[in-house]
Scaffold this motif. Sequence first.
Motif, PDB file in Angstrom:
ATOM      1  N   THR A 100       0.885  -1.156   0.000  1.00 26.70           N
ATOM      2  CA  THR A 100       0.000   0.000   0.000  1.00 26.70           C
ATOM      3  C   THR A 100       0.922   1.205   0.000  1.00 26.70           C
ATOM      4  O   THR A 100       1.271   1.769   1.033  1.00 26.70           O
ATOM      5  CB  THR A 100      -0.953  -0.029   1.213  1.00 26.70           C
ATOM      6  N   ASP A 101       1.357   1.547  -1.202  1.00 24.73           N
ATOM      7  CA  ASP A 101       2.352   2.582  -1.438  1.00 24.73           C
ATOM      8  C   ASP A 101       1.958   3.318  -2.718  1.00 24.73           C
ATOM      9  O   ASP A 101       1.380   2.706  -3.631  1.00 24.73           O
ATOM     10  CB  ASP A 101       3.732   1.936  -1.590  1.00 24.73           C
ATOM     11  N   CYS A 102       2.251   4.593  -2.799  1.00 25.22           N
ATOM     12  CA  CYS A 102       1.869   5.386  -3.978  1.00 25.22           C
ATOM     13  C   CYS A 102       2.458   4.826  -5.267  1.00 25.22           C
ATOM     14  O   CYS A 102       1.888   5.028  -6.340  1.00 25.22           O
ATOM     15  CB  CYS A 102       2.277   6.843  -3.787  1.00 25.22           C
ATOM     16  N   THR A 103       3.575   4.113  -5.180  1.00 24.92           N
ATOM     17  CA  THR A 103       4.172   3.520  -6.383  1.00 24.92           C
ATOM     18  C   THR A 103       3.411   2.282  -6.835  1.00 24.92           C
ATOM     19  O   THR A 103       3.669   1.770  -7.916  1.00 24.92           O
ATOM     20  CB  THR A 103       5.645   3.142  -6.143  1.00 24.92           C
ATOM     21  N   ASN A 104       2.464   1.799  -6.026  1.00 23.86           N
ATOM     22  CA  ASN A 104       1.676   0.612  -6.365  1.00 23.86           C
ATOM     23  C   ASN A 104       0.179   0.914  -6.412  1.00 23.86           C
ATOM     24  O   ASN A 104      -0.627   0.027  -6.605  1.00 23.86           O
ATOM     25  CB  ASN A 104       1.946  -0.516  -5.346  1.00 23.86           C
ATOM     26  N   LEU A 105      -0.202   2.177  -6.253  1.00 23.18           N
ATOM     27  CA  LEU A 105      -1.613   2.566  -6.263  1.00 23.18           C
ATOM     28  C   LEU A 105      -1.917   3.401  -7.499  1.00 23.18           C
ATOM     29  O   LEU A 105      -1.098   4.204  -7.931  1.00 23.18           O
ATOM     30  CB  LEU A 105      -1.959   3.373  -5.014  1.00 23.18           C
ATOM     31  N   CYS A 106      -3.117   3.188  -8.037  1.00 23.08           N
ATOM     32  CA  CYS A 106      -3.510   3.882  -9.263  1.00 23.08           C
ATOM     33  C   CYS A 106      -5.011   4.145  -9.220  1.00 23.08           C
ATOM     34  O   CYS A 106      -5.764   3.339  -8.685  1.00 23.08           O
ATOM     35  CB  CYS A 106      -3.169   2.980 -10.451  1.00 23.08           C
ATOM     36  N   CYS A 107      -5.441   5.271  -9.785  1.00 25.92           N
ATOM     37  CA  CYS A 107      -6.869   5.581  -9.882  1.00 25.92           C
ATOM     38  C   CYS A 107      -7.481   4.808 -11.045  1.00 25.92           C
ATOM     39  O   CYS A 107      -7.041   4.942 -12.191  1.00 25.92           O
ATOM     40  CB  CYS A 107      -7.077   7.077 -10.129  1.00 25.92           C
ATOM     41  N   ALA A 119     -11.150  -9.761 -15.180  1.00 29.15           N
ATOM     42  CA  ALA A 119     -11.124 -10.217 -16.570  1.00 29.15           C
ATOM     43  C   ALA A 119      -9.859 -11.030 -16.839  1.00 29.15           C
ATOM     44  O   ALA A 119      -8.757 -10.593 -16.489  1.00 29.15           O
ATOM     45  CB  ALA A 119     -11.215  -9.032 -17.529  1.00 29.15           C
ATOM     46  N   PRO A 120     -10.009 -12.183 -17.438  1.00 33.39           N
ATOM     47  CA  PRO A 120      -8.823 -13.014 -17.686  1.00 33.39           C
ATOM     48  C   PRO A 120      -7.902 -12.408 -18.741  1.00 33.39           C
ATOM     49  O   PRO A 120      -8.340 -11.784 -19.697  1.00 33.39           O
ATOM     50  CB  PRO A 120      -9.401 -14.348 -18.152  1.00 33.39           C
ATOM     51  N   ARG A 121      -6.609 -12.574 -18.516  1.00 30.73           N
ATOM     52  CA  ARG A 121      -5.530 -12.278 -19.452  1.00 30.73           C
ATOM     53  C   ARG A 121      -5.313 -10.794 -19.742  1.00 30.73           C
ATOM     54  O   ARG A 121      -4.547 -10.451 -20.631  1.00 30.73           O
ATOM     55  CB  ARG A 121      -5.709 -13.074 -20.742  1.00 30.73           C
ATOM     56  N   TRP A 122      -5.943  -9.883 -19.018  1.00 29.21           N
ATOM     57  CA  TRP A 122      -5.611  -8.477 -19.112  1.00 29.21           C
ATOM     58  C   TRP A 122      -4.423  -8.254 -18.201  1.00 29.21           C
ATOM     59  O   TRP A 122      -4.374  -8.798 -17.101  1.00 29.21           O
ATOM     60  CB  TRP A 122      -6.777  -7.592 -18.663  1.00 29.21           C
ATOM     61  N   ARG A 123      -3.447  -7.456 -18.635  1.00 26.05           N
ATOM     62  CA  ARG A 123      -2.259  -7.181 -17.819  1.00 26.05           C
ATOM     63  C   ARG A 123      -2.119  -5.688 -17.585  1.00 26.05           C
ATOM     64  O   ARG A 123      -2.148  -4.906 -18.538  1.00 26.05           O
ATOM     65  CB  ARG A 123      -1.009  -7.717 -18.519  1.00 26.05           C
ATOM     66  N   PHE A 124      -1.944  -5.306 -16.343  1.00 20.20           N
ATOM     67  CA  PHE A 124      -1.733  -3.908 -15.944  1.00 20.20           C
ATOM     68  C   PHE A 124      -0.410  -3.844 -15.204  1.00 20.20           C
ATOM     69  O   PHE A 124      -0.207  -4.573 -14.235  1.00 20.20           O
ATOM     70  CB  PHE A 124      -2.841  -3.433 -15.001  1.00 20.20           C
ATOM     71  N   THR A 125       0.497  -2.974 -15.658  1.00 20.02           N
ATOM     72  CA  THR A 125       1.755  -2.757 -14.948  1.00 20.02           C
ATOM     73  C   THR A 125       1.974  -1.256 -14.817  1.00 20.02           C
ATOM     74  O   THR A 125       1.527  -0.473 -15.667  1.00 20.02           O
ATOM     75  CB  THR A 125       2.961  -3.391 -15.671  1.00 20.02           C
ATOM     76  N   MET A 126       2.667  -0.868 -13.745  1.00 20.11           N
ATOM     77  CA  MET A 126       2.899   0.545 -13.515  1.00 20.11           C
ATOM     78  C   MET A 126       4.314   0.756 -12.990  1.00 20.11           C
ATOM     79  O   MET A 126       4.792  -0.008 -12.149  1.00 20.11           O
ATOM     80  CB  MET A 126       1.884   1.086 -12.497  1.00 20.11           C
ATOM     81  N   THR A 127       4.979   1.794 -13.498  1.00 23.56           N
ATOM     82  CA  THR A 127       6.308   2.155 -13.016  1.00 23.56           C
ATOM     83  C   THR A 127       6.172   2.996 -11.747  1.00 23.56           C
ATOM     84  O   THR A 127       5.084   3.470 -11.419  1.00 23.56           O
ATOM     85  CB  THR A 127       7.089   2.957 -14.081  1.00 23.56           C
ATOM     86  N   ASP A 128       7.277   3.207 -11.049  1.00 22.46           N
ATOM     87  CA  ASP A 128       7.260   3.976  -9.802  1.00 22.46           C
ATOM     88  C   ASP A 128       6.772   5.408  -9.981  1.00 22.46           C
ATOM     89  O   ASP A 128       6.236   6.005  -9.054  1.00 22.46           O
ATOM     90  CB  ASP A 128       8.650   4.006  -9.169  1.00 22.46           C
ATOM     91  N   ASP A 129       6.943   5.981 -11.190  1.00 17.53           N
ATOM     92  CA  ASP A 129       6.474   7.356 -11.401  1.00 17.53           C
ATOM     93  C   ASP A 129       5.058   7.424 -11.960  1.00 17.53           C
ATOM     94  O   ASP A 129       4.589   8.477 -12.351  1.00 17.53           O
ATOM     95  CB  ASP A 129       7.451   8.158 -12.263  1.00 17.53           C
ATOM     96  N   GLY A 130       4.349   6.285 -11.995  1.00 18.14           N
ATOM     97  CA  GLY A 130       2.937   6.286 -12.355  1.00 18.14           C
ATOM     98  C   GLY A 130       2.617   6.027 -13.811  1.00 18.14           C
ATOM     99  O   GLY A 130       1.472   6.202 -14.220  1.00 18.14           O
TER     100      GLY A 130
END
Length: 173
Positions: A100-107, A119-130
């Motif tokens: 639970t860190d801003c680098t792992n949270l997204c709106c 949903a199966p097989r959708w991939r979401f990734t985020m870098t530390d700067d969002g």
Amino acid sequence: MLDQAGPLDLTDPVTGALRATVTRPELERLARRGCRTHPDRDCGCAVLDRPPAVDRYTPTPAQYRFVRARDRTCRHPGCRRPAARTDLDHMRAHRDGGATDCTNLCCLCRRHHRLKTHAPRWRFTMTDDGVLTVTTPSGVTRTTRPPGLHTPAVRHLLGSGGPPPDDDDPPPF
């Protein structure tokens, strides 16, 4: 003078990345306190930064303020629902060790939060700067950046050096 009603958002002048959000009482407290590491000299330490990670599932009020100020809208490509009407979602699920860190949270709006989670097989990734990258089950990939975060090409134009990168940003899905 700071507005009494809302927080002040501080951004990095080169990258445009959100560095901190602070309310007037917090800023006054920090100004009175100063640097605790080097109280007898001007050390240049950052007294403001993004809120620290917490060891629980629910984000802190400071994390809500920071992530909503950084993202401004649902971050799914093409969605423009205001951040105030979105969920803060852990990009790496909390139950799987996601912080639970801003680098792992997204709106994400409720619709896109459910898509990411169920949903199966959708991939979401985020870098530390969002910077969020979404890949569909068919392999189509789209990237969204927080508003105000300068792309490498913009940083080049601002004089940070190096050749401008190939920065093609295709339209949403």
